[in-house]
Write an enzyme that holds these catalytic residues in place. Structure first.
Site, mmCIF file in Angstrom:
data_model
loop_
_atom_site.group_PDB
_atom_site.id
_atom_site.type_symbol
_atom_site.label_atom_id
_atom_site.label_comp_id
_atom_site.label_asym_id
_atom_site.label_seq_id
_atom_site.Cartn_x
_atom_site.Cartn_y
_atom_site.Cartn_z
ATOM 1 N N ASN A 1 -16.651 6.379 -8.679
ATOM 2 C CA ASN A 1 -17.989 6.978 -8.657
ATOM 3 C C ASN A 1 -18.522 7.392 -10.029
ATOM 4 O OD1 ASN A 1 -16.371 9.149 -9.048
ATOM 5 N ND2 ASN A 1 -16.925 10.228 -7.149
ATOM 6 N N PHE B 1 -5.956 10.381 -1.023
ATOM 7 C CA PHE B 1 -6.449 9.430 -2.013
ATOM 8 C C PHE B 1 -5.873 9.659 -3.416
ATOM 9 C CE2 PHE B 1 -9.609 12.865 -1.496
ATOM 10 C CZ PHE B 1 -9.611 13.393 -2.776
ATOM 11 N N THR C 1 -20.580 13.394 -4.611
ATOM 12 C CA THR C 1 -19.326 12.672 -4.824
ATOM 13 C C THR C 1 -19.397 11.256 -4.246
ATOM 14 O OG1 THR C 1 -18.147 14.775 -4.680
ATOM 15 C CG2 THR C 1 -16.829 12.771 -4.407
ATOM 16 N N ARG D 1 -23.734 18.654 -12.544
ATOM 17 C CA ARG D 1 -23.456 18.227 -11.162
ATOM 18 C C ARG D 1 -24.706 17.641 -10.510
ATOM 19 N NH1 ARG D 1 -18.017 18.052 -9.503
ATOM 20 N NH2 ARG D 1 -19.045 17.698 -7.505
ATOM 21 N N ARG E 1 -24.665 8.764 -9.959
ATOM 22 C CA ARG E 1 -23.856 8.100 -8.934
ATOM 23 C C ARG E 1 -24.714 7.225 -8.017
ATOM 24 N NH1 ARG E 1 -19.825 13.271 -7.993
ATOM 25 N NH2 ARG E 1 -18.056 12.483 -9.190
ATOM 26 N N HIS F 1 -17.099 12.176 -13.767
ATOM 27 C CA HIS F 1 -16.516 13.464 -13.366
ATOM 28 C C HIS F 1 -17.309 14.579 -14.029
ATOM 29 C CE1 HIS F 1 -13.669 16.721 -12.693
ATOM 30 N NE2 HIS F 1 -13.950 17.084 -13.934
ATOM 31 N N TYR G 1 -5.957 15.797 -12.304
ATOM 32 C CA TYR G 1 -6.374 15.875 -10.898
ATOM 33 C C TYR G 1 -5.307 16.535 -10.018
ATOM 34 C CZ TYR G 1 -10.730 13.185 -11.293
ATOM 35 O OH TYR G 1 -12.013 12.769 -11.576
ATOM 36 N N GLU H 1 -10.556 22.530 -17.951
ATOM 37 C CA GLU H 1 -10.708 21.085 -18.181
ATOM 38 C C GLU H 1 -11.082 20.793 -19.633
ATOM 39 O OE1 GLU H 1 -11.885 19.799 -13.601
ATOM 40 O OE2 GLU H 1 -13.394 19.608 -15.177
ATOM 41 N N LYS I 1 -16.036 7.492 -16.109
ATOM 42 C CA LYS I 1 -14.813 6.916 -15.546
ATOM 43 C C LYS I 1 -14.697 5.412 -15.866
ATOM 44 C CE LYS I 1 -14.510 10.331 -11.784
ATOM 45 N NZ LYS I 1 -14.424 10.529 -10.308
HETATM 46 P P1 DAT Z 1 -16.131 15.376 -7.538
HETATM 47 O O1 DAT Z 1 -15.672 14.268 -8.467
HETATM 48 O O2 DAT Z 1 -17.552 15.161 -7.077
HETATM 49 O O3 DAT Z 1 -15.913 16.761 -8.097
HETATM 50 P P2 DAT Z 1 -13.854 15.881 -5.798
HETATM 51 O O4 DAT Z 1 -13.421 16.901 -6.793
HETATM 52 O O5 DAT Z 1 -13.936 16.301 -4.359
HETATM 53 O O6 DAT Z 1 -15.274 15.248 -6.195
HETATM 54 O O7 DAT Z 1 -12.881 14.634 -5.847
HETATM 55 C C1 DAT Z 1 -12.409 14.151 -7.094
HETATM 56 C C2 DAT Z 1 -12.453 12.648 -7.068
HETATM 57 O O8 DAT Z 1 -11.539 12.155 -6.087
HETATM 58 C C3 DAT Z 1 -13.803 12.048 -6.679
HETATM 59 O O9 DAT Z 1 -14.700 11.976 -7.754
HETATM 60 C C4 DAT Z 1 -13.395 10.691 -6.198
HETATM 61 C C5 DAT Z 1 -12.072 10.967 -5.499
HETATM 62 N N1 DAT Z 1 -12.288 11.198 -4.068
HETATM 63 C C6 DAT Z 1 -12.773 12.310 -3.469
HETATM 64 N N2 DAT Z 1 -12.862 12.159 -2.149
HETATM 65 C C7 DAT Z 1 -12.408 10.911 -1.896
HETATM 66 C C8 DAT Z 1 -12.254 10.126 -0.712
HETATM 67 N N3 DAT Z 1 -12.559 10.627 0.483
HETATM 68 N N4 DAT Z 1 -11.761 8.874 -0.852
HETATM 69 C C9 DAT Z 1 -11.433 8.368 -2.046
HETATM 70 N N5 DAT Z 1 -11.561 9.047 -3.210
HETATM 71 C C10 DAT Z 1 -12.054 10.290 -3.133
HETATM 72 MG MG MG Z 2 -14.228 17.808 -8.461
#
Ligand code: DAT
Ligand code: MG
Length: 143
Positions: free
Chosen positions: A114, A59, A93, A87, A104, A117, A51, A128, A11
């Protein structure tokens, strides 16, 4: 365990932090091969579509802002159990909850920025990968 492919993104925070090589080493050292890669600066349309599953989350707009804030490095990783393995290499996350030694934990500080992805299952991995790469852009090892 089967050989799988998964979609990975370094990212904008980690690209800006000059961490591409260190993150690639984590993948390679832990049994994943990079079989396609490109650097891109995502448009809002691309980041929003990628996304889209999070469209209703609070968010979402900040996520799109962040993902378009600078270039990203997009790659396909291949290996045994690649989806889950990536993962594990990434960590949770929320970097504050990520296991020591994960990307991370070591290279990110906040949940909204973070570092990486990774696809979360076989179906998302397929869609994807197809989102970013044509099939003839993948380069499986021949030796
Ligand atoms: P991951 O990237 O671990 O698959 P996710 O699919 O739940 O996590 O979320 C996608 C992205 O969205 C994540 O990498 C960062 C952002 N995100 C998730 N939860 C968040 C939160 N509570 N506040 C801010 N950004 C968030
Ligand atoms: Mg995800």
């Amino acid at each position: 365990m089967a050989v799988e492919r998964t979609l990975s993104i370094i990212k904008p925070d980690a690209v800006a932090g000059n961490l591409i090589g260190k993150i690639y080493s984590r993948f390679e050292d832990q049994g994943l091969r990079i079989v396609a890669a490109k650097m891109m600066h995502l448009s809002r349309e691309q980041a929003g579509a990628f996304y889209a599953v999070h469209r209703e989350r609070p968010f979402y707009n900040e996520l799109v802002d962040f993902m378009t804030s600078g270039p990203v490095m997009v790659q396909v990783l291949e290996g045994e159990d690649a989806i889950n393995r990536n993962r594990v290499i990434m960590g949770a996350t929320n970097p504050g909850e990520a296991a020591p030694g994960t990307i991370r934990a070591d290279f990110a500080e906040t949940v909204d920025e973070n570092a990486v992805h990774g696809s979360d299952g076989p179906e998302t991995a397929k869609t994807e990968i197809e989102f970013f790469f044509k099939s003839d852009e993948l380069c499986p090892r021949t030796r």
